[in-house]
Design a protein around this motif. Structure first.
Motif, mmCIF file in Angstrom:
data_model
loop_
_atom_site.group_PDB
_atom_site.id
_atom_site.type_symbol
_atom_site.label_atom_id
_atom_site.label_comp_id
_atom_site.label_asym_id
_atom_site.label_seq_id
_atom_site.Cartn_x
_atom_site.Cartn_y
_atom_site.Cartn_z
ATOM 1 N N TYR A 143 45.436 79.478 9.751
ATOM 2 C CA TYR A 143 45.565 78.382 8.786
ATOM 3 C C TYR A 143 46.963 77.773 8.858
ATOM 4 N N ALA A 144 47.987 78.628 8.886
ATOM 5 C CA ALA A 144 49.365 78.140 8.960
ATOM 6 C C ALA A 144 49.625 77.428 10.283
ATOM 7 N N GLN A 145 49.124 77.996 11.383
ATOM 8 C CA GLN A 145 49.303 77.354 12.686
ATOM 9 C C GLN A 145 48.687 75.964 12.709
ATOM 10 N N ASP A 146 47.464 75.868 12.196
ATOM 11 C CA ASP A 146 46.767 74.583 12.207
ATOM 12 C C ASP A 146 47.461 73.568 11.303
ATOM 13 N N TRP A 147 47.893 74.014 10.138
ATOM 14 C CA TRP A 147 48.593 73.122 9.200
ATOM 15 C C TRP A 147 49.833 72.531 9.866
ATOM 16 N N VAL A 148 50.615 73.397 10.495
ATOM 17 C CA VAL A 148 51.844 72.940 11.148
ATOM 18 C C VAL A 148 51.525 72.020 12.322
ATOM 19 N N THR A 149 50.521 72.359 13.121
ATOM 20 C CA THR A 149 50.135 71.519 14.254
ATOM 21 C C THR A 149 49.824 70.096 13.798
ATOM 22 N N VAL A 150 49.060 69.979 12.721
ATOM 23 C CA VAL A 150 48.678 68.656 12.214
ATOM 24 C C VAL A 150 49.901 67.908 11.686
ATOM 25 N N LYS A 151 50.703 68.568 10.866
ATOM 26 C CA LYS A 151 51.869 67.877 10.294
ATOM 27 C C LYS A 151 52.865 67.483 11.381
ATOM 28 N N HIS A 152 53.014 68.326 12.390
ATOM 29 C CA HIS A 152 53.959 68.032 13.461
ATOM 30 C C HIS A 152 53.489 66.817 14.254
ATOM 31 N N HIS A 153 52.218 66.792 14.608
ATOM 32 C CA HIS A 153 51.704 65.660 15.391
ATOM 33 C C HIS A 153 51.841 64.349 14.634
ATOM 34 N N TRP A 154 51.516 64.378 13.347
ATOM 35 C CA TRP A 154 51.527 63.147 12.558
ATOM 36 C C TRP A 154 52.880 62.859 11.916
ATOM 37 N N LYS A 155 53.872 63.720 12.212
ATOM 38 C CA LYS A 155 55.245 63.515 11.725
ATOM 39 C C LYS A 155 55.298 63.385 10.196
ATOM 40 N N LEU A 156 54.612 64.309 9.552
ATOM 41 C CA LEU A 156 54.620 64.370 8.094
ATOM 42 C C LEU A 156 55.669 65.369 7.623
ATOM 43 N N THR A 157 56.172 65.198 6.426
ATOM 44 C CA THR A 157 57.207 66.072 5.888
ATOM 45 C C THR A 157 56.587 67.298 5.211
ATOM 46 N N VAL A 158 57.431 68.283 4.943
ATOM 47 C CA VAL A 158 57.032 69.460 4.167
ATOM 48 C C VAL A 158 58.033 69.647 3.039
ATOM 49 N N THR A 159 57.587 70.242 1.949
ATOM 50 C CA THR A 159 58.514 70.600 0.887
ATOM 51 C C THR A 159 59.165 71.937 1.233
ATOM 52 N N SER A 160 60.229 72.282 0.537
ATOM 53 C CA SER A 160 60.899 73.556 0.818
ATOM 54 C C SER A 160 59.983 74.735 0.499
ATOM 55 N N ALA A 161 59.201 74.632 -0.591
ATOM 56 C CA ALA A 161 58.280 75.713 -0.942
ATOM 57 C C ALA A 161 57.162 75.830 0.099
ATOM 58 N N GLU A 162 56.688 74.703 0.568
ATOM 59 C CA GLU A 162 55.645 74.670 1.600
ATOM 60 C C GLU A 162 56.151 75.314 2.890
ATOM 61 N N LYS A 163 57.366 74.985 3.279
ATOM 62 C CA LYS A 163 57.932 75.556 4.507
ATOM 63 C C LYS A 163 58.098 77.062 4.376
ATOM 64 N N ALA A 164 58.553 77.522 3.210
ATOM 65 C CA ALA A 164 58.741 78.963 3.000
ATOM 66 C C ALA A 164 57.403 79.699 3.080
ATOM 67 N N ALA A 165 56.364 79.123 2.483
ATOM 68 C CA ALA A 165 55.042 79.757 2.525
ATOM 69 C C ALA A 165 54.499 79.799 3.953
ATOM 70 N N LEU A 166 54.678 78.736 4.693
ATOM 71 C CA LEU A 166 54.217 78.679 6.084
ATOM 72 C C LEU A 166 54.974 79.687 6.945
ATOM 73 N N THR A 167 56.272 79.817 6.701
ATOM 74 C CA THR A 167 57.082 80.779 7.444
ATOM 75 C C THR A 167 56.566 82.196 7.231
ATOM 76 N N ASP A 168 56.273 82.534 5.970
ATOM 77 C CA ASP A 168 55.741 83.856 5.663
ATOM 78 C C ASP A 168 54.392 84.084 6.341
ATOM 79 N N MET A 169 53.547 83.084 6.330
ATOM 80 C CA MET A 169 52.212 83.222 6.921
ATOM 81 C C MET A 169 52.313 83.385 8.431
ATOM 82 N N LEU A 170 53.222 82.660 9.060
ATOM 83 C CA LEU A 170 53.380 82.752 10.512
ATOM 84 C C LEU A 170 53.977 84.085 10.924
#
Length: 213
Positions: free
Chosen positions: A183-210
């Motif tokens: 889930y975290a990999q896919d979320w990041v893949t999509v946001k990276h391709h579309w050049k969307l931003t993340v919040t600090s809390a969102e980034k921390a949660a994704l980091t933990d999941m990865l």
């Protein structure tokens, strides 16, 4: 020249007619397998490249600003294509999916009625709006909403899709913990391709999941 007649000729004609009829109902550019993310290591690198920003305003947002579902063939659309891609033993009426078997990766629930299945946007439309899509035109937002190339669209249980709503991974995670890495990999893949931003809390949660990959 001799021509065929009798039962064998009739069978051949019927087979040809069926083939032509079925060909008219095959969705164009139908995705056959879910797109894959770039893996844990690449996802972590991609996450580090995303711009961290506070969530933008919902002013002006509506789902109509993200036109979907696009046609993918005669009487078919992207929803039909994803239901066919993610299902097993799928039954069709023309190009409309009327039966099959689906297992929701978010919660492990199984379904045989397509009306119990939602097509989830990995990065929800409203989240994308707050992350930079408010500055796009409707054509680009339509490309995002119908993206079958990235891991953005998945057939999941309606209940899990609606529980998720427009929340990011700091606010909602799938009940199926074994799916968190993907889930975290896919979320990041999509946001990276579309050049969307993340919040600090969102980034921390994704980091933990990865880190659990």
């Amino acid at each position: 020249m001799r021509t065929r007649s009798g039962p064998r000729a009739a069978v051949a004609v019927l087979a040809a007619a069926l083939a032509l009829g079925m060909a008219g109902c095959v969705p164009q550019d139908e995705p056959t397998t879910p797109p894959s993310s770039d893996g844990g290591g690449n996802a972590a690198e991609q996450l580090s490249q995303l711009t961290v920003a506070t969530a933008g305003s919902m002013k002006g947002y509506s789902r109509e600003r993200f036109p979907h579902w696009r046609d993918t063939g005669k009487n078919c659309d992207v929803r039909d294509s994803i239901l066919q891609r993610d299902g097993k033993d799928v039954k069709l009426s023309g190009c409309n999916v009327v039966g099959g078997r689906w297992e929701s990766v978010y919660d492990g629930r199984s379904f045989s009625d397509p009306s119990d299945v939602d097509i989830d946007h990995m990065v929800p439309l409203a989240n994308a709006w707050r992350s930079g899509a408010d500055e796009w035109d409707n054509a680009k937002r339509g490309d995002f909403a119908n993206d079958t190339t990235r891991p953005q669209l998945f057939a999941v249980s309606a209940s899990s899709n609606r529980a998720k709503g427009d929340q990011d991974p700091s606010q909602w995670k799938p009940a199926n913990r074994s799916y968190w890495c993907k889930y975290a990999q896919d979320w990041v893949t999509v946001k990276h391709h579309w050049k969307l931003t993340v919040t600090s809390a969102e980034k921390a949660a994704l980091t933990d999941m990865l880190e659990g990959c």
